[in-house]
Write a protein that holds these residues in place. Sequence first.
Motif, short mmCIF file in Angstrom:
data_model
loop_
_atom_site.label_atom_id
_atom_site.label_comp_id
_atom_site.label_asym_id
_atom_site.label_seq_id
_atom_site.Cartn_x
_atom_site.Cartn_y
_atom_site.Cartn_z
N SER A 83 0.87 -1.34 -0.11
CA SER A 83 0.04 0.04 0.02
C SER A 83 0.82 1.30 0.09
O SER A 83 2.07 1.29 0.45
CB SER A 83 -0.94 0.07 1.30
N GLU A 115 4.07 -5.46 5.92
CA GLU A 115 3.91 -5.88 6.93
C GLU A 115 5.06 -6.04 7.67
O GLU A 115 5.20 -6.53 9.03
CB GLU A 115 2.89 -7.06 7.07
N THR A 136 1.09 -2.87 10.50
CA THR A 136 0.37 -3.13 9.19
C THR A 136 0.43 -2.10 8.28
O THR A 136 1.13 -1.02 8.20
CB THR A 136 -1.23 -3.18 9.63
N HIS A 151 -2.13 -0.67 6.97
CA HIS A 151 -3.30 -0.06 6.78
C HIS A 151 -3.78 0.84 8.23
O HIS A 151 -4.25 0.81 9.05
CB HIS A 151 -4.60 -0.82 7.00
N HIS A 200 -4.59 4.18 10.50
CA HIS A 200 -5.59 5.33 10.54
C HIS A 200 -5.25 6.49 10.92
O HIS A 200 -4.48 6.78 11.89
CB HIS A 200 -6.75 4.83 11.40
N ASN A 222 -1.54 2.93 14.24
CA ASN A 222 -1.09 1.57 13.55
C ASN A 222 -0.89 0.82 14.59
O ASN A 222 -0.93 0.82 15.72
CB ASN A 222 0.10 1.82 12.48
N TYR A 229 -3.21 -10.51 11.87
CA TYR A 229 -4.14 -9.54 11.35
C TYR A 229 -3.42 -8.68 10.47
O TYR A 229 -2.31 -8.48 10.31
CB TYR A 229 -4.51 -8.52 12.65
N HIS A 230 -4.44 -8.16 9.73
CA HIS A 230 -3.99 -7.42 8.33
C HIS A 230 -4.40 -5.88 8.80
O HIS A 230 -3.79 -4.92 7.85
CB HIS A 230 -4.69 -7.94 7.03
N SER A 231 -5.18 -5.51 9.52
CA SER A 231 -5.90 -4.29 9.54
C SER A 231 -6.39 -4.21 11.25
O SER A 231 -6.69 -5.20 11.57
CB SER A 231 -6.65 -3.81 8.50
N HIS A 277 -10.08 -6.63 6.08
CA HIS A 277 -10.41 -5.14 6.02
C HIS A 277 -11.62 -5.02 6.74
O HIS A 277 -12.57 -5.55 6.46
CB HIS A 277 -10.58 -4.66 4.51
N HIS A 315 -3.31 -2.12 -3.10
CA HIS A 315 -3.87 -0.97 -2.56
C HIS A 315 -3.21 0.48 -3.07
O HIS A 315 -2.23 0.32 -3.60
CB HIS A 315 -3.97 -0.69 -1.13
#
Length: 547
Positions: A149, A162, A192, A194, A196, A205, A253-255, A325, A541
């Motif tokens: 991403s 990751e 991750t 992803h 926020h 993160n 976990y991915h996100s 996700h 992404h």
Amino acid sequence: NTIYKKLKRSKNKKPYFTDVHNLPCIEKLVCTVEESPEPISTVIHGTIPGWIRGSFLRNGPGKFEIGKHNFNHWFDGMALLHQFKIEDGQVTYRSRFLDSDCYRENREHERIVVSEFGTVAMPDPCRNVFQRFVSRFEVPKATDNASVSFVKYKGDYYVSTETNFMHKIDPETLQATKKVDWSNFIAVNGATAHPHTEPNGTTYNMGNSYTSKGAFYNIIRVPPEKSSTADTLEGASVVCSIPSADKAKPSYYHSFAMTENYIVFIEQPIKMDLLKILTGKMRRKGINEGIYWDPKHDTIFHLINKHTGKPNPMKYHTKPLSTFHQINAFEENGFLVIDMCCSDDGNAINNYLIQNLRKSGAALDEVYNTMSRIVPRRFVLPLNVDKVTPRGINLNTWPHSPASAIKTAKNKVVCTHEDLYGDELLEYGGIEFPQINYSKCNTHPYRYFYGCGFRHLVGDSLIKMDLHDKRIKVWQKPGFYPSEPVFVPSPDSTQEDDGIILSVVITPNKDKSTFMLVLDAKSFEELGRAEVPVNIPYGFHGAFNSM
């Protein structure tokens, strides 16, 4: 007809979740391409709205072999960065392989030097037999092949995977300007792809750490301010560390999800066997061989207060599920609502081997049919639960969802979900790669989200979901495979879906006809496309960088 239920077979065979036949071969979606570092003009069909000014950035694998050696997993291909620059209704395209250490070393030695997710590094042929045997016991170094991403910290773009490595990127040229190691700032072994971001630029993160006391899940905060122009992750801190229930087998976990006051970590029964992963080089096995689905365990929602760093003592349990996700999460009237793309089976990550993506005929159908469909679900978690809260009754009094939450023990609430879809969505294979109007709706109640329909191993349609009536709008063309949809709000927009959707559409059976698609987000009708005269592989992404 497609059958969307689990079709059991004998004990010695995989369960079948669907009954789809004659899927088209998509092997050209995972073929190596050449980079195009200088801008290329595109052919415009329809209209690209003149108010769109910026760069649509995409990331994903673009090189699937080194010399005579092939990568095994889709996640392993060398990162290829893409830029669609949009200005005055015109679009140029460029791409550049990420100038990572592993990319340079692989090319220099003409073999896979650094192990990836599903591929073990090739032994050095210049070493003798003893040296090659001893090298198997060396701890493998983490890859810096950041192919997942584009992410943003302190106003700067990075490409991320990751592991503990990211690369700072100039979004104008796609050149990597600095390699950044998370472990130089905080005690984590990765993060991750992803994160926020809050409106003030503070970014959160998650990353794991592996210690003598076991594995921990860490909530990370990165401040919005730079102390100098060279600043990267300075000031990053660990807000909270959550111990893994199984010290040697933490969850993958991915996100994660975020609301105004909480970070929500979903501990799912996709497990990482750390011993298998650490000994993988010795056994000539990839990291993916140490990741497995264990449905004997519940899925647990952990709520961490962003302001205090303290985890909520109440743990919210639900049945085994997998989620890569999350769509959105928000708080309302004492409840935390979290919407996620979910599956009832967690084996999908190991099905995305290159050999599977290149299959055809009945063999390809079998791969698809033995993968559970991914669908959107809503959970409603009551926040005001304490020792005097009665057990055995549904605590969800939020009037907008039939999901349930029942206290069953001192610190345990058992939840069931609400399906956020109707049968119409199942005809398009479920939905993944969810996106929202992030700047307006993240951490707030919302109505719409966008994603890819998956009636193949990759997205083969674009879908707009209206949560008010669970109806969908669809863009789909035979033989076209669109990537994750990215929402760009229109200037002075007032409604949630005022804007456009950007996606890169791959056409594997047509040479050099890939295009950037522009949809009106409200009507979901095509406005225009910018056709690129080069081939592009299917990616993961991206992000829109406005001018």
